[in-house]
Design a protein around this motif. Structure first.
Motif, PDB file in Angstrom:
ATOM      1  N   HIS A  14       0.808  -1.086   0.064  1.00 49.10           N
ATOM      2  CA  HIS A  14      -0.011  -0.051   0.188  1.00 49.10           C
ATOM      3  C   HIS A  14       0.673   1.393   0.000  1.00 49.10           C
ATOM      4  O   HIS A  14       0.305   2.418  -0.561  1.00 49.10           O
ATOM      5  CB  HIS A  14      -1.035   0.110   1.128  1.00 49.10           C
ATOM      6  CG  HIS A  14      -0.264   0.225   2.557  1.00 49.10           C
ATOM      7  ND1 HIS A  14       0.305  -0.663   3.212  1.00 49.10           N
ATOM      8  CD2 HIS A  14      -0.085   1.545   3.202  1.00 49.10           C
ATOM      9  CE1 HIS A  14       0.830  -0.287   4.345  1.00 49.10           C
ATOM     10  NE2 HIS A  14       0.757   0.993   4.482  1.00 49.10           N
ATOM     11  N   GLN A  15       1.968   1.060   0.324  1.00 49.49           N
ATOM     12  CA  GLN A  15       3.052   2.258   0.430  1.00 49.49           C
ATOM     13  C   GLN A  15       3.359   2.782  -1.035  1.00 49.49           C
ATOM     14  O   GLN A  15       3.684   3.762  -1.478  1.00 49.49           O
ATOM     15  CB  GLN A  15       4.172   2.017   1.360  1.00 49.49           C
ATOM     16  CG  GLN A  15       4.008   1.868   2.787  1.00 49.49           C
ATOM     17  CD  GLN A  15       5.182   1.867   3.314  1.00 49.49           C
ATOM     18  OE1 GLN A  15       6.326   1.221   3.071  1.00 49.49           O
ATOM     19  NE2 GLN A  15       5.197   1.996   4.808  1.00 49.49           N
ATOM     20  N   TRP A  16       3.541   1.610  -1.854  1.00 44.25           N
ATOM     21  CA  TRP A  16       4.090   1.911  -3.305  1.00 44.25           C
ATOM     22  C   TRP A  16       2.733   2.028  -4.336  1.00 44.25           C
ATOM     23  O   TRP A  16       3.147   2.774  -5.399  1.00 44.25           O
ATOM     24  CB  TRP A  16       4.847   0.572  -3.668  1.00 44.25           C
ATOM     25  CG  TRP A  16       6.193   0.386  -2.847  1.00 44.25           C
ATOM     26  CD1 TRP A  16       6.870   1.392  -2.064  1.00 44.25           C
ATOM     27  CD2 TRP A  16       7.054  -0.928  -2.956  1.00 44.25           C
ATOM     28  NE1 TRP A  16       7.962   0.929  -1.656  1.00 44.25           N
ATOM     29  CE2 TRP A  16       8.049  -0.516  -2.056  1.00 44.25           C
ATOM     30  CE3 TRP A  16       6.872  -1.961  -3.448  1.00 44.25           C
ATOM     31  CZ2 TRP A  16       9.136  -1.152  -2.002  1.00 44.25           C
ATOM     32  CZ3 TRP A  16       7.943  -2.876  -3.457  1.00 44.25           C
ATOM     33  CH2 TRP A  16       9.196  -2.583  -2.507  1.00 44.25           C
ATOM     34  N   LEU A  17       1.887   1.470  -4.007  1.00 43.27           N
ATOM     35  CA  LEU A  17       0.841   1.435  -5.135  1.00 43.27           C
ATOM     36  C   LEU A  17       0.115   2.809  -5.502  1.00 43.27           C
ATOM     37  O   LEU A  17       0.037   2.837  -6.625  1.00 43.27           O
ATOM     38  CB  LEU A  17      -0.457   0.210  -4.286  1.00 43.27           C
ATOM     39  CG  LEU A  17      -1.396   0.072  -5.352  1.00 43.27           C
ATOM     40  CD1 LEU A  17      -0.836  -0.896  -6.548  1.00 43.27           C
ATOM     41  CD2 LEU A  17      -2.485  -0.835  -4.873  1.00 43.27           C
ATOM     42  N   PRO A  18       0.022   3.514  -4.565  1.00 42.89           N
ATOM     43  CA  PRO A  18      -0.616   4.837  -5.312  1.00 42.89           C
ATOM     44  C   PRO A  18       0.294   5.738  -6.127  1.00 42.89           C
ATOM     45  O   PRO A  18      -0.136   6.195  -7.434  1.00 42.89           O
ATOM     46  CB  PRO A  18      -0.829   5.700  -3.920  1.00 42.89           C
ATOM     47  CG  PRO A  18      -0.962   4.738  -2.826  1.00 42.89           C
ATOM     48  CD  PRO A  18      -0.165   3.750  -3.176  1.00 42.89           C
ATOM     49  N   GLY A  19       1.742   5.720  -5.861  1.00 47.08           N
ATOM     50  CA  GLY A  19       2.682   6.319  -6.704  1.00 47.08           C
ATOM     51  C   GLY A  19       2.785   5.540  -7.907  1.00 47.08           C
ATOM     52  O   GLY A  19       2.977   6.000  -8.933  1.00 47.08           O
ATOM     53  N   LEU A  20       2.828   4.172  -7.767  1.00 45.64           N
ATOM     54  CA  LEU A  20       3.072   3.252  -9.051  1.00 45.64           C
ATOM     55  C   LEU A  20       1.926   3.520  -9.914  1.00 45.64           C
ATOM     56  O   LEU A  20       2.003   3.562 -11.105  1.00 45.64           O
ATOM     57  CB  LEU A  20       3.152   1.879  -8.666  1.00 45.64           C
ATOM     58  CG  LEU A  20       4.570   1.620  -8.067  1.00 45.64           C
ATOM     59  CD1 LEU A  20       4.407  -0.085  -7.581  1.00 45.64           C
ATOM     60  CD2 LEU A  20       5.715   1.884  -8.961  1.00 45.64           C
ATOM     61  N   LEU A  21       0.590   3.596  -9.304  1.00 43.51           N
ATOM     62  CA  LEU A  21      -0.669   3.747 -10.302  1.00 43.51           C
ATOM     63  C   LEU A  21      -0.704   5.107 -10.781  1.00 43.51           C
ATOM     64  O   LEU A  21      -0.884   5.430 -12.128  1.00 43.51           O
ATOM     65  CB  LEU A  21      -1.798   3.605  -9.392  1.00 43.51           C
ATOM     66  CG  LEU A  21      -1.987   2.188  -8.914  1.00 43.51           C
ATOM     67  CD1 LEU A  21      -3.441   2.161  -8.125  1.00 43.51           C
ATOM     68  CD2 LEU A  21      -2.292   1.178 -10.020  1.00 43.51           C
ATOM     69  N   LEU A  22      -0.053   6.020 -10.142  1.00 43.06           N
ATOM     70  CA  LEU A  22       0.160   7.494 -10.707  1.00 43.06           C
ATOM     71  C   LEU A  22       0.950   7.513 -12.029  1.00 43.06           C
ATOM     72  O   LEU A  22       0.694   7.971 -13.027  1.00 43.06           O
ATOM     73  CB  LEU A  22       0.262   8.483  -9.876  1.00 43.06           C
ATOM     74  CG  LEU A  22       0.401   9.745 -10.284  1.00 43.06           C
ATOM     75  CD1 LEU A  22      -0.788  10.328 -10.804  1.00 43.06           C
ATOM     76  CD2 LEU A  22       1.335  10.811  -9.095  1.00 43.06           C
ATOM     77  N   THR A  23       2.284   6.748 -11.896  1.00 43.18           N
ATOM     78  CA  THR A  23       3.007   6.737 -12.696  1.00 43.18           C
ATOM     79  C   THR A  23       2.555   6.130 -14.293  1.00 43.18           C
ATOM     80  O   THR A  23       2.876   6.259 -15.237  1.00 43.18           O
ATOM     81  CB  THR A  23       4.289   6.252 -12.355  1.00 43.18           C
ATOM     82  OG1 THR A  23       4.262   4.941 -11.895  1.00 43.18           O
ATOM     83  CG2 THR A  23       5.067   7.160 -11.323  1.00 43.18           C
ATOM     84  N   VAL A  24       1.963   4.864 -13.834  1.00 37.39           N
ATOM     85  CA  VAL A  24       1.242   4.161 -14.675  1.00 37.39           C
ATOM     86  C   VAL A  24       0.294   4.925 -15.873  1.00 37.39           C
ATOM     87  O   VAL A  24       0.396   4.765 -16.793  1.00 37.39           O
ATOM     88  CB  VAL A  24       0.681   2.892 -14.233  1.00 37.39           C
ATOM     89  CG1 VAL A  24      -0.224   1.981 -15.348  1.00 37.39           C
ATOM     90  CG2 VAL A  24       1.804   1.764 -13.786  1.00 37.39           C
ATOM     91  N   LEU A 295       6.955   0.721 -21.259  1.00 35.61           N
ATOM     92  CA  LEU A 295       6.284   1.149 -20.140  1.00 35.61           C
ATOM     93  C   LEU A 295       6.873   1.464 -18.978  1.00 35.61           C
ATOM     94  O   LEU A 295       6.862   2.673 -18.150  1.00 35.61           O
ATOM     95  CB  LEU A 295       5.263   0.148 -19.750  1.00 35.61           C
ATOM     96  CG  LEU A 295       4.191   0.051 -18.389  1.00 35.61           C
ATOM     97  CD1 LEU A 295       3.441   1.497 -18.429  1.00 35.61           C
ATOM     98  CD2 LEU A 295       3.347  -1.141 -18.039  1.00 35.61           C
ATOM     99  N   LEU A 296       8.143   0.709 -18.607  1.00 43.00           N
ATOM    100  CA  LEU A 296       8.895   1.021 -17.363  1.00 43.00           C
ATOM    101  C   LEU A 296       9.654   2.258 -17.346  1.00 43.00           C
ATOM    102  O   LEU A 296       9.665   3.067 -16.602  1.00 43.00           O
ATOM    103  CB  LEU A 296       9.674  -0.284 -17.175  1.00 43.00           C
ATOM    104  CG  LEU A 296       8.997  -1.525 -16.690  1.00 43.00           C
ATOM    105  CD1 LEU A 296      10.168  -2.752 -16.746  1.00 43.00           C
ATOM    106  CD2 LEU A 296       8.147  -1.386 -15.534  1.00 43.00           C
ATOM    107  N   LEU A 297      10.012   2.778 -18.788  1.00 39.76           N
ATOM    108  CA  LEU A 297      10.988   3.852 -18.929  1.00 39.76           C
ATOM    109  C   LEU A 297       9.943   5.042 -18.730  1.00 39.76           C
ATOM    110  O   LEU A 297      10.325   6.081 -18.255  1.00 39.76           O
ATOM    111  CB  LEU A 297      11.599   3.687 -20.360  1.00 39.76           C
ATOM    112  CG  LEU A 297      12.909   2.628 -20.493  1.00 39.76           C
ATOM    113  CD1 LEU A 297      13.338   2.922 -21.787  1.00 39.76           C
ATOM    114  CD2 LEU A 297      13.981   3.048 -19.263  1.00 39.76           C
TER     115      LEU A 297
END
Length: 347
Positions: A14-24, A295-297
């Motif tokens: 849950h610490q990583w998910l918000p930021g990862l979803l935003l970058t995705v 996607l990752l880049l």
């Protein structure tokens, strides 16, 4: 290379998910925009658009949600960047080197080394710029634009604002090249399509910009330009190894004595490229891996943009643009001279 601070704490998705979803989300929008003909024709690929969108959000809405998203954004900017660079190796094969011959490899190597060294001399000695920004602009100008800047960031350990300045600089002048190179081609009717393709691939910044410029000059020029460009991209890994080793020696003599971890992702990049040369994977699998790398880049670019502030960019002043302009001129004139000399003596 700096390690993520989240590695020191227990794993919490849950610490990583918000930021990862935003970058995705930003990467997805950038990819969609990059497929629009009016943007693609101007040389704006997904990486470029991702950092632009990230900067816009980073200086408007993102500060209000930064507390919840910072962990995931940091993960995308560091770890996912390295994974994306490793997977980038699936775009390259040893067979591509043979297609343009030893002369193409030598041209790429000479353009890369001369551009980076000249950038360092002008930027640090003459313009008195900070070393990190100069190194990043040198990497982007001499190899493959924004991707090279991002790949160099973990080794250089530059602030996000300096990385963004370097990316903006190489993207700006590379985009100008999309229009300028076909114009030069029309003014040089005696130069063969193959030779001008090698010149384009060995001197223009981004892969997307090489494709766009080459397409405007015909299929033969485009194909040769892309191969020469991918050879130049393949030199990213040895460049990072040499840069990391040199910086380690330089910093070992400084008062701070900062340590630099070995850039294992650069070696893995080479391993992947060699494996890809064996053609053991089905084409659809390689295509999927290339899309994953994109996607990752793009996520890493979005994360970089989100952590960049205009206030820091303003502090950079006009010197980065002046340095980028001078290197752009060198790539055309000096790079063109290197192309002519090598092709003449190896004909």
């Amino acid at each position: 290379m700096a390690e993520l601070s989240v590695n020191k704490t227990p794993f919490h998705l849950h610490q990583w998910l918000p930021g990862l979803l935003l970058t995705v989300a930003i990467a997805g929008i950038a990819a969609w925009l990059g497929n629009q003909s009016w943007l693609a024709g101007a040389g704006f690929g997904a990486l470029t658009l991702a950092i632009i969108l990230g900067i816009v959000l980073g200086n408007s809405l993102y500060p209000q949600i930064a507390g919840a998203c910072d962990s995931g954004v940091l993960l995308a900017k560091q770890r996912l960047l390295r994974l994306g660079i490793i997977l980038y190796g699936f775009r390259i094969t040893v067979q591509q080197i043979a297609d343009v011959g030893l002369s193409g490899v030598l041209i790429d190597a000479l353009v890369l080394s001369s551009t980076f060294l000249l950038t360092c001399f002008i930027g640090i000695r003459l313009l008195k710029m900070d070393r990190e920004t100069v190194w990043l602009i040198g990497a982007g100008s001499s190899i493959c634009g924004a991707a090279a800047v991002l790949a160099s960031e973990p080794i250089v350990k530059a602030a996000p604002s300096k990385v963004a300045v370097a990316v903006a600089t190489v993207v700006l002048f590379g985009t100008v090249g999309i229009v300028l190179y076909p114009l030069l081609w029309s003014l040089l009717p005696t130069v063969s399509a193959e030779h001008f393709g090698i010149f384009t691939g060995s001197t223009l910044h981004e892969v997307a910009q090489v494709v766009a410029a080459g397409h405007a000059m015909g299929a033969e020029t485009e194909n040769t330009a892309v191969i020469a460009k991918m050879l130049r991209v393949m030199m990213l890994a040895p460049f990072l190894l040499i840069l990391g080793s040199w910086l380690k020696r330089q910093r070992s003599h400084s008062a701070q004595q900062q340590s630099i971890s070995f850039p294992w992702f650069a070696l893995l990049f080479i391993v992947v490229a060699l494996f890809n040369s064996l053609h053991l994977l089905p084409a659809n699998v390689v295509s999927t891996l290339n899309q994953l790398a994109n996607l990752l880049l793009a996520m890493a670019m979005a994360a970089l943009g989100l952590t960049t502030r205009f206030s820091a960019l303003k502090q950079a002043g006009l010197k980065p643009l002046l340095l980028g302009l001078m290197m752009f001129g060198w790539l055309i004139v000096g790079g063109g001279a290197l192309n002519v000399l090598v092709q003449h003596f190896m004909a």
